[in-house]
Design an enzyme around this catalytic site. Structure first.
Site, PDB file in Angstrom:
ATOM      1  N   ARG A 185       9.844   5.149  -3.308  1.00 55.80           N
ATOM      2  CA  ARG A 185      10.350   5.910  -4.456  1.00 55.80           C
ATOM      3  C   ARG A 185      11.771   6.385  -4.213  1.00 55.80           C
ATOM      4  O   ARG A 185      12.173   6.620  -3.063  1.00 55.80           O
ATOM      5  CB  ARG A 185       9.401   7.042  -4.834  1.00 55.80           C
ATOM      6  CG  ARG A 185       9.004   7.996  -3.766  1.00 55.80           C
ATOM      7  CD  ARG A 185       8.181   9.152  -4.359  1.00 55.80           C
ATOM      8  NE  ARG A 185       6.741   8.931  -4.291  1.00 55.80           N
ATOM      9  CZ  ARG A 185       5.962   9.331  -3.296  1.00 55.80           C
ATOM     10  NH1 ARG A 185       6.483   9.982  -2.271  1.00 55.80           N
ATOM     11  NH2 ARG A 185       4.668   9.099  -3.302  1.00 55.80           N
ATOM     12  N   ASP A 221      -9.922   1.948   0.525  1.00 59.69           N
ATOM     13  CA  ASP A 221      -9.737   3.371   0.810  1.00 59.69           C
ATOM     14  C   ASP A 221     -11.024   4.085   0.403  1.00 59.69           C
ATOM     15  O   ASP A 221     -11.850   3.531  -0.326  1.00 59.69           O
ATOM     16  CB  ASP A 221      -8.556   3.924   0.001  1.00 59.69           C
ATOM     17  CG  ASP A 221      -7.230   3.480   0.600  1.00 59.69           C
ATOM     18  OD1 ASP A 221      -7.175   3.246   1.806  1.00 59.69           O
ATOM     19  OD2 ASP A 221      -6.243   3.361  -0.162  1.00 59.69           O
ATOM     20  N   GLU A 229      -3.673   6.486  18.750  1.00 56.42           N
ATOM     21  CA  GLU A 229      -4.400   5.363  18.143  1.00 56.42           C
ATOM     22  C   GLU A 229      -3.799   4.047  18.622  1.00 56.42           C
ATOM     23  O   GLU A 229      -2.644   3.743  18.320  1.00 56.42           O
ATOM     24  CB  GLU A 229      -4.248   5.510  16.623  1.00 56.42           C
ATOM     25  CG  GLU A 229      -5.286   4.799  15.830  1.00 56.42           C
ATOM     26  CD  GLU A 229      -5.205   5.181  14.355  1.00 56.42           C
ATOM     27  OE1 GLU A 229      -5.309   6.377  14.016  1.00 56.42           O
ATOM     28  OE2 GLU A 229      -5.011   4.263  13.547  1.00 56.42           O
ATOM     29  N   ARG A 272       0.836  -1.209   0.000  1.00 56.09           N
ATOM     30  CA  ARG A 272       0.000   0.000   0.000  1.00 56.09           C
ATOM     31  C   ARG A 272       0.869   1.258   0.000  1.00 56.09           C
ATOM     32  O   ARG A 272       0.463   2.303  -0.459  1.00 56.09           O
ATOM     33  CB  ARG A 272      -0.869   0.040   1.270  1.00 56.09           C
ATOM     34  CG  ARG A 272      -2.074  -0.853   1.252  1.00 56.09           C
ATOM     35  CD  ARG A 272      -2.747  -0.868   2.630  1.00 56.09           C
ATOM     36  NE  ARG A 272      -3.223   0.427   3.086  1.00 56.09           N
ATOM     37  CZ  ARG A 272      -4.389   0.982   2.757  1.00 56.09           C
ATOM     38  NH1 ARG A 272      -5.195   0.343   1.956  1.00 56.09           N
ATOM     39  NH2 ARG A 272      -4.748   2.153   3.236  1.00 56.09           N
ATOM     40  N   TYR A 287     -10.170  -4.170   2.431  1.00 62.75           N
ATOM     41  CA  TYR A 287      -9.399  -3.034   2.968  1.00 62.75           C
ATOM     42  C   TYR A 287      -9.488  -1.881   1.965  1.00 62.75           C
ATOM     43  O   TYR A 287      -8.549  -1.570   1.257  1.00 62.75           O
ATOM     44  CB  TYR A 287      -7.954  -3.513   3.152  1.00 62.75           C
ATOM     45  CG  TYR A 287      -7.012  -2.632   3.948  1.00 62.75           C
ATOM     46  CD1 TYR A 287      -7.376  -1.394   4.431  1.00 62.75           C
ATOM     47  CD2 TYR A 287      -5.720  -3.067   4.203  1.00 62.75           C
ATOM     48  CE1 TYR A 287      -6.484  -0.617   5.152  1.00 62.75           C
ATOM     49  CE2 TYR A 287      -4.818  -2.308   4.917  1.00 62.75           C
ATOM     50  CZ  TYR A 287      -5.206  -1.080   5.386  1.00 62.75           C
ATOM     51  OH  TYR A 287      -4.303  -0.317   6.088  1.00 62.75           O
ATOM     52  N   ARG A 315       0.138   5.596  16.282  1.00 60.18           N
ATOM     53  CA  ARG A 315       0.367   6.956  15.800  1.00 60.18           C
ATOM     54  C   ARG A 315      -0.360   7.974  16.660  1.00 60.18           C
ATOM     55  O   ARG A 315      -1.309   7.640  17.370  1.00 60.18           O
ATOM     56  CB  ARG A 315      -0.029   7.100  14.332  1.00 60.18           C
ATOM     57  CG  ARG A 315      -1.383   6.548  13.969  1.00 60.18           C
ATOM     58  CD  ARG A 315      -1.541   6.471  12.434  1.00 60.18           C
ATOM     59  NE  ARG A 315      -2.746   5.731  12.099  1.00 60.18           N
ATOM     60  CZ  ARG A 315      -3.032   5.252  10.897  1.00 60.18           C
ATOM     61  NH1 ARG A 315      -2.212   5.448   9.889  1.00 60.18           N
ATOM     62  NH2 ARG A 315      -4.142   4.590  10.679  1.00 60.18           N
ATOM     63  N   ARG A 334      -9.587  -6.169  12.866  1.00 59.65           N
ATOM     64  CA  ARG A 334      -8.712  -5.488  13.791  1.00 59.65           C
ATOM     65  C   ARG A 334      -9.469  -4.268  14.272  1.00 59.65           C
ATOM     66  O   ARG A 334     -10.111  -3.578  13.461  1.00 59.65           O
ATOM     67  CB  ARG A 334      -7.432  -5.094  13.031  1.00 59.65           C
ATOM     68  CG  ARG A 334      -6.260  -4.835  13.877  1.00 59.65           C
ATOM     69  CD  ARG A 334      -5.714  -6.063  14.572  1.00 59.65           C
ATOM     70  NE  ARG A 334      -4.671  -5.621  15.490  1.00 59.65           N
ATOM     71  CZ  ARG A 334      -4.508  -6.085  16.697  1.00 59.65           C
ATOM     72  NH1 ARG A 334      -5.284  -7.037  17.177  1.00 59.65           N
ATOM     73  NH2 ARG A 334      -3.534  -5.624  17.463  1.00 59.65           N
TER      74      ARG A 334
END
Ligand code: UDP
Length: 386
Positions: free
Chosen positions: A186, A368, A318, A182, A366, A298, A266
């Site tokens: 780069r 987005d 979180e 995901r 999952y 996070r 989860r």
């Protein structure tokens, strides 16, 4: 008094009963209504918007069910969503904190430079290749092998292993490789977490988007499908609502009363703190804590999503959590075992004459946000062509 609780009520005949007012249900409802269909939306929560719900706290839009950053490559989806809100130019550039060492995400030249002191893309690629060779990985079979072969062992150990094991509650060797794919990788100096052409946060939060999507569509909040059905069944026959088709965006296994087994999810626990004395707690919207020992994954500082600089701030820690029945499900666990169980539920769903399943929970995917919208638009198109 809620509509469904009224004793004497005119019977309503709906084309669609949509269960769940999250992004999937709301987009479906809007599109169906725009094509002349009669739609009723119900939601068990006291508010609409599902997990994209945002609430204003001390002048700051707090993402109540986890940070949502909109990004897409799909021009049609971008045009669609921007009809319902103005989007700002927010670019997600999370910082990873590993025992006080800070690294740029996603994995890019800034990360490689900080990790190894390399300066050119060629040096970075050589370093990764060397670490991949040492690990003797040819065909990555799980998340750990996939991560090492993409970014090398050092990055895996410091930025991936601890975070991922906290997030998913299992060893990286027992997780599917796709989860780590995901993230962009780069060899340029570019901290944008996403590769998509379009990205931003709706000015004024996400809830307004769903409210606008559902404008002029009847919505009942605070009522589950079961409660609605029970209340409806208790009315006299000529007062009962009816509907031709049902779109269910809750958990597919729950719909079938877990008759084939329980899918795993989860969950997350959010600890939100208002800090009226602090203006800038962490200097970034998202800071990931990648070591295993810190219990949260996070910290989100919500004001940075909308470039707010005023007094006070709100942060959310979180904490990933094991899901059990009754908890909020956030992430489907798309491993082999759950995939096989879901396939069985999907078979049951296929046999339904008038029930559709959509969204992260209904399709155990999952997704987005942009994929949710795309999928809902496709479903409506197919439905209305019937
Ligand atoms: N990940 C990681 N370290 C990080 C951020 C992400 O190892 O600092 C891994 C982790 O396995 C996570 C996956 O990348 O589950 C996908 O991350 P993403 O940010 O897409 O997760 P989401 O925002 O959907 O929770």
């Amino acid at each position: 008094m809620c509509l469904w609780e009224r004793k004497h009520i005119e019977a309503m005949k709906y084309d669609y009963l949509v269960v769940g007012s999250g992004l999937y249900g709301a987009v479906f409802a809007r599109e169906a209504a725009d094509r002349g269909k009669k739609v009723l939306v119900i939601d068990k929560r006291p508010n609409v918007a599902g997990n994209i719900y945002t609430k204003k706290v001390e002048g700051i839009h707090v993402h109540k069910y986890g940070a949502h950053i909109f990004h897409t490559n799909d021009t049609k989806v971008w045009k669609y969503i921007t009809r319902f809100a103005e989007f700002n130019r927010f670019t997600n550039s999370p910082v990873a904190n590993y025992r006080g060492e800070l690294y740029s995400l996603p994995f890019n030249m800034y990360t490689f430079n900080k990790m190894w002191g390399v300066v050119t893309p060629e040096e970075a690629a050589a370093k990764i290749e060397e670490q991949k060779k040492e690990a003797c990985i040819t065909e990555p079979k799980n998340l750990e092998e996939q991560a090492i072969s993409l970014v090398g062992r050092d990055i895996f150990e410091k930025l991936i292993k601890g975070y991922t094991e906290k997030q998913w509650g299992r060893d990286c060797k027992d997780l599917p490789a796709f989860i780590i794919r995901r993230l962009p990788l780069r060899f340029t100096y570019d901290n944008n977490y996403f590769n998509d052409r379009f990205q931003g946060i709706p000015e004024g939060g996400y809830t307004q988007i769903v409210e606008k999507l559902l404008e002029d569509i009847p919505v009942l909040t605070g009522v589950s499908l079961q409660e609605y059905q029970t209340a409806n069944a208790a009315r006299t026959a000529d007062e009962q609502d009816s509907w031709d088709r049902l779109l269910y965006t809750g958990m597919i296994d729950e719909y079938y009363h877990y008759r084939l087994g329980t899918l795993e999810y989860r969950s997350l626990r959010f600890e939100t703190e208002e800090l009226p004395e602090e203006d800038n707690y962490q200097g970034n919207a998202v800071v990931n804590y990648t070591e295993r020992e810190v219990p949260y994954t996070r910290i989100i500082e919500h004001k940075h999503f909308e470039f707010q600089t005023g007094e006070g701030t709100v942060i959310t820690r979180e904490y990933p959590a094991t899901w059990k029945k009754g908890d909020e499900p956030y992430y489907p666990i798309n491993d082999e075992k759950n995939g096989a169980l879901y396939a069985q539920y999907a078979e049951l769903a296929k046999k339904e004459a008038n029930v559709l399943f959509g969204g992260r929970l209904g399709q155990y995917k999952y997704y987005d946000m942009d994929k949710v919208i795309r999928s809902a638009l496709d479903m409506v198109k197919e439905e209305l062509a019937r």
